[in-house]
Design an enzyme around this catalytic site. Sequence first.
Site, PDB file in Angstrom:
ATOM      1  N   CYS A 415       0.812  -1.215   0.000  1.00 45.18           N
ATOM      2  CA  CYS A 415       0.000   0.000   0.000  1.00 45.18           C
ATOM      3  C   CYS A 415       0.845   1.265   0.000  1.00 45.18           C
ATOM      4  CB  CYS A 415      -0.940   0.001   1.207  1.00 45.18           C
ATOM      5  SG  CYS A 415      -2.401  -1.030   0.947  1.00 45.18           S
ATOM      6  N   ASP A 473      -9.406  -5.036 -18.202  1.00 43.56           N
ATOM      7  CA  ASP A 473      -8.185  -5.071 -19.015  1.00 43.56           C
ATOM      8  C   ASP A 473      -7.155  -4.152 -18.382  1.00 43.56           C
ATOM      9  OD1 ASP A 473      -8.016  -6.657 -21.535  1.00 43.56           O
ATOM     10  OD2 ASP A 473      -9.972  -5.725 -21.904  1.00 43.56           O
TER      11      ASP A 473
END
Length: 759
Positions: A415, A473
Amino acid sequence: MQRQQPIERDLVLLGGGHTHAIVLRKFGMQPIAGLRLTLITNLVDTPYSGMLPCHISGLYGFDESHIDLRPLTRFAQCRLLMDEGIGLDLANQQVLCKNHPPIAYDVLSIDIGSTPATLDVPGAAEYAIAAKPVPQLLKQWRQWLTAVEADPAKSRVLGVVGGGVGGVEVALNMQARLWQILDRARQPRDRISIHLFHRGEAIATGRNRWTQKHLARLFKQRGIQLHLQENVTAIALAANEQRLVQCESGLEVACDRVIWVTSASAAAWILDSGLATNDKGFIQTHDTLQTLHHPNVFAVGDVATMVNHPRPKAGVFAVRQGPPLFENLQRWLTGRSLKPFIPQRQFLNIIDTGTGTAIASRGPFAAESRWFRAWKDHIDRKFMRLFTDFPAMTATQAPLSLASAESTPPPCAGCASKVGGDVLSLALRRLQQAFPAVADWPAAADVVVGLAQPDDAAVVRVPPGQLMVQTVDYFRALLDDPYVFGQICVNHCLSDLFAMGAVPQSVLAIATLPYSSPRKQADTLYLLLAGAYQVLAQSKTPLVGGHTTTGPELALGFAGNGLVEPDHLLRKGNAQVGDRLILTKAIGTGTLFAADMQLKAKGRWIEAAVASMQQSNYLAAQSLRQHAATACTDVTGFGLVGHLLELVQASEVAAELDLTALPVLPGARATVAAGIVSSLQPQNSKAAQALQNQRAISHHPDYPLLFDPQTAGGLLATVPPEQAKAAIAALQALGYANTCEMGVIVAAAKPAQPITILS
């Protein structure tokens, strides 16, 4: 593992002139760590002025006489933004573009050339052909040559306005090319008459007296009519579509074409830019090539004038400015003092006659000889090889460091690799200002929680009676232009929804931004999302959230949601025997971008591929549904055969595919013939096992293109035979120019090999 240096500064080169071409090559050989290079140009093929006259005469082909900026920018690791500058925001250090959002810079260099002056003469803009921009001149010239070749017996008149060196060379070389056509057709050369209008007392202004007198004699020998001390005041449309050249003296000459080659003028927006200019509108610079009041803005070539050393607007000076501009840009960026540049007063000038000789002059000396033509050819070809023969770069070449570069800790993973909140806020705020109409899009009513609310996830409503279609995608940038890449990437993602008959409802974005300062991250993110919004606006699809992280290179992806009524859902498994196969776009992006990575693709090939990828399949999908499409898929990563195989297997049918009908992007056949294919090609080629006649067809030159992976490719659909012609006509009318019938669905005689290739 060595990590990429974070981007700290932006050097933007505005214009792809000779000087910047040299600078790019030198930056490729001596980079600066932490510097991002960007070239903004509206020409991927920039004409080399030294070879242009002989390109007009037919001695040089297009590629010989143009610098291809695509491989050059690749070599220099420079972003290439195909656009045109229309202004500057000096306070915020931004270039204002015609089609892109503003592009930020820390250092700017301007090399946009000039345009012929006095095109405000009545009728000149409408009825004359300006010598610049050169592509327009060459386009009109090719069209006229075609007309002359079609009817060489017809008498024609060519007018040239402007008797400087440029006008002289245009007249001589155009005449030489036209003579070639007449000679081949066995027509007398006097079928072509040429008139040159010049307000001065002698042509070739600025050259010595011998050159001027010799040219006057040459013009007389070749039948070119000189009109000296004639000021053209208007050009009117005459009978038979001729152009009437009207002079202040009362002289009038009817011409079939008029070429306008007067003295240079600067782009109109320069005067409003805030940069110091002279009385003719050209940017004024110091000896260091910096503008007078903005030391981080440089200007070179025809658009600039050195205050202490004014020189004529000639290509030789632009070429000579390349090395000193490169050195001073590097010095400025690395915190060193700049060096003054004093251009030479005298220079060798060679005027090509178009018939195998050239006139060389320097100072008071001049002569005409075939040897000078050969000498100039050697000089020009050597110069042009700089932009095709690139030196091999080795890992041992250490780049320079920016003066402001500071030691930064290694980037974290997890993160901690996320982009900061300030970056997101800045980019999204700019996005909301640029696209305020998003809130009024119909799908926005279905967004319960989106970008406007600081929640952990987006929430959208699924209307009753409809199905949710989802896709995702994500891929590395195949272009250095984040704005265009954003358009291509969202097109690629939404095509999955269109292929299934769905209407997009919302998208989530996932982006990886190159290591850089927060401000530069915000600029990149904004360009990515602004490009995406240009496409999302067509289908009015809101962006409802996403995720951003940092990494060594730019990447982008989208997760898309679409809605469709159950009986409108298009599936691969519904193709019927007798249906016609329709393909909506040309193929070849895989091999073209593989060649681009190897610096072996021509810029115009890549631009054609980009234009295809920028075209959304939204309207195509609607049209196919209106023409009763039975099955549909988009042609992307698995290639044409791979996606067709999925369709016929799902439908339990077979297909006959007509290879002769295959639409191919410009250059793709050349790159495949050179053995250049995508890294995914070997895996895709395994689908050849499904071809009944693989051995018989594998020798065909287009065979590899059947397995070429596509990015943002077209739709492959089956339609009933009675709908095929109407469907193709409708798609072509919508702008899908390469739409064609690729084959027919037949019964599956051999289920293991359901595809037959016809050639």
